[in-house]
Scaffold this active site. Structure first.
Site, mmCIF file in Angstrom:
data_model
loop_
_atom_site.group_PDB
_atom_site.id
_atom_site.type_symbol
_atom_site.label_atom_id
_atom_site.label_comp_id
_atom_site.label_asym_id
_atom_site.label_seq_id
_atom_site.Cartn_x
_atom_site.Cartn_y
_atom_site.Cartn_z
ATOM 1 N N HIS A 74 7.775 30.308 -69.824
ATOM 2 C CA HIS A 74 7.497 30.850 -68.622
ATOM 3 C C HIS A 74 5.878 31.194 -68.494
ATOM 4 C CE1 HIS A 74 11.433 31.501 -66.927
ATOM 5 N NE2 HIS A 74 11.856 32.366 -67.842
ATOM 6 N N HIS A 117 11.009 31.680 -75.124
ATOM 7 C CA HIS A 117 11.740 31.837 -73.727
ATOM 8 C C HIS A 117 10.410 32.113 -72.847
ATOM 9 C CE1 HIS A 117 14.749 31.942 -70.527
ATOM 10 N NE2 HIS A 117 13.959 32.845 -70.000
ATOM 11 N N GLU A 118 10.129 33.329 -73.193
ATOM 12 C CA GLU A 118 8.946 33.859 -72.165
ATOM 13 C C GLU A 118 7.710 33.468 -72.299
ATOM 14 O OE1 GLU A 118 10.415 35.747 -70.042
ATOM 15 O OE2 GLU A 118 11.954 36.490 -70.973
ATOM 16 N N GLU A 158 12.669 28.189 -65.048
ATOM 17 C CA GLU A 158 13.492 28.263 -66.253
ATOM 18 C C GLU A 158 13.804 27.162 -66.882
ATOM 19 O OE1 GLU A 158 14.351 31.559 -66.518
ATOM 20 O OE2 GLU A 158 15.821 31.283 -67.879
HETATM 21 ZN ZN ZN Z 1 13.752 33.155 -67.987
#
Ligand code: ZN
Length: 496
Positions: free
Chosen positions: A264, A260-261, A290
């Protein structure tokens, strides 16, 4: 270059530098700072915030923008300079609406309120956090007032996270999603225990997280990975991307936090070098950001092809913990719908309902229909209606997220919009790349990354997010592909 443009770019570049310095102070606050540093950090952030605000609202920027109007009109509207002049004017006009004193008060209160939230969450003590939440709400409403007249004060708050996004946009998508998600949870939620038994030593989890990030394209001369209570990713410039994660020995879900990170991080890293040190560098849309963290974490990272590739590696790292757990059982456990209390630990299906709850409460708070002291009760009642289980305490309820401590009302909806958009973008990538699932099954993530970089990440913040989405997926935000994706996934798990 036009002399006025050179002067404008010089001024905007300094504002970007100051903003990145502020980002570093925030990163440090969440990753390194001893708790007793909170008071002086709050003052540093307030001072820096005032300096940035003064520079951002300088009369000279307005003069330069006026002077450059004929030049702007002569440009291709998609060119970097045309986009820069549009965004610079918008930023300047927005910033001029807000008094410097209010910006400083917001920054200082945010830092103190965050510390109060950390303690309140540890102690399960909403009463100690309540005055801070009241203060943050009041400050954010004062902020919204700076933009009167508006259709809805919540639109002003949303606009800070996604330019041009309105309550109506969010409501249209959420009204379509919420009943379908409730129905999917009712049909598919299970209470099965996880098939694995820990402990999963943390250093090994971190090593695997780093392997996955490297497969995504992360390079350690340009990225860092650190620990944080509330994981996040941030960028201090094109060669300095900061990722954070957290670990527990009970499971290996930290791998999804890393994906997830990492997603980003790749968005920021992929921004075109021609945009660096301008307000167009990196992605300023929370929904688009996101969409990419969720594309990597969920659409790619919870798929069967992905685990056909990486599960043998995971079993090799944890032979006693996972040796007896089949690929199918593991894949099922990381995808099944399960009613639970903590948003960041929620599965993909129930996740949206956690966001709908927050959006509804924020609506009521911002419109004065709900007082801060009533929030825990309202939370607990509404949570049980949406997710079907009672909330045992505020730690597992209203105190779980940091966002409100920073007054980030309007941020939560972008998480669910991001999930929706992630599937729309994935479908485009799949159509363009053809055999992307076969590539993933071989552990080859490079072509997908390159496609996303070229078609999305490189754009930085040149266009408003709804326009970027239109350009990339060929239409507006549409919840239907996301619902179809969830139905297909849950249907396949049920049939297996
Ligand atoms: Zn996030």
């Amino acid at each position: 270059m036009e002399p006025a443009l050179a002067e404008l770019k010089g001024r905007l570049g300094e504002i970007v530098d100051l903003g990145r310095t502020q980002t570093l102070l925030h990163w440090d606050l969440e990753v390194c700072m001893p708790p007793a540093g909170a008071d002086s950090r709050a003052l540093q952030l307030a001072t820096l915030s005032s300096v940035i605000h003064e520079r951002s609202t300088d009369d000279r920027i307005g003069e330069l923008l006026d002077e450059l109007e004929p030049y702007a009109a002569s440009l291709d509207p998609d060119s970097d300079d045309a986009c820069l002049l549009r965004v610079a004017r918008r930023d300047w006009e927005k910033a001029r609406r807000v008094p410097t004193a209010l910006m400083a008060e917001l920054a200082e209160t945010q830092a103190r309120s965050y510390e109060a939230w950390v303690r309140a969450r540890e102690d399960d003590d909403f009463a100690s956090f309540r005055p801070w939440l009241e203060r943050m709400l009041e400050l954010r409403l004062r902020y919204a007032e700076c933009f009167a007249p508006y259709d809805d004060p919540y639109d002003v708050l949303l606009d800070d996270y996604d330019e041009g996004l309105t309550t109506e946009h969010v409501r249209a998508v959420f009204d379509a999603l919420a009943p379908e998600l409730v129905a999917l949870v009712a049909e598919h939620a299970s209470d099965e225990d996880d098939p694995w038994r820990g402990p999963f030593p943390i250093p090994l989890q971190e090593r695997l997280a780093r392997e996955l990030l490297e497969a995504m394209g992360v390079r350690w001369d340009e990225f860092r990975l650190d620990l944080a209570v509330h994981p996040f990713a941030t960028s201090l410039g094109p060669g300095d991307i900061r990722l954070t994660s957290r670990y527990t020995e009970d499971d290996v879900l930290s791998l999804f936090t890393a994906l997830h990170e990492g997603g980003h991080g790749l968005v920021e890293w992929g921004s075109s070098p021609t945009l660096d040190r301008t307000p167009l560098a990196g992605c300023r849309s929370s929904t688009l950001h996101e969409s990419q963290s969720r594309l990597w974490e969920n659409v790619v990272g919870r798929s069967l092809p992905f685990w056909r590739w990486f599960y043998p590696r995971l079993q090799e790292a944890f032979p006693t913990q996972l040796g007896g757990v089949s690929l199918e059982a593991f894949h099922r456990a990381i995808n099944r719908a399960r009613r639970s209390h903590i948003r960041v630990d929620a599965d993909e299906t129930t996740y949206g309902l956690h966001v709908v709850l927050r959006f509804e409460l924020e609506q009521e708070l911002v419109h004065g229909r709900l007082a801060v002291r009533e929030v825990p009760d309202a939370w607990n009642t509404r949570f049980e209606e949406l997710l079907g289980i009672p909330v045992p305490d505020d730690r597992h309820g209203v105190l779980q997220d940091a966002h409100w401590s920073g007054g980030s009302f309007g941020y939560f909806p972008t998480y669910l919009l991001g999930s929706v958009v992630s599937v729309q973008i994935w479908e485009r990538a799949k159509a363009a790349l053809g055999d992307v699932e076969e590539q993933i099954e071989r552990g080859e993530l490079g072509e997908l990354h390159a496609w996303l970089r070229e078609n999305l990440y490189a754009l930085g913040s040149k266009f408003p997010p709804l326009e970027t989405i239109e350009r990339v997926v060929g239409g507006p935000i549409d919840p239907q592909p996301y619902l179809a994706y969830l139905r297909e996934k849950l249907g396949a798990l049920a049939a297996a």
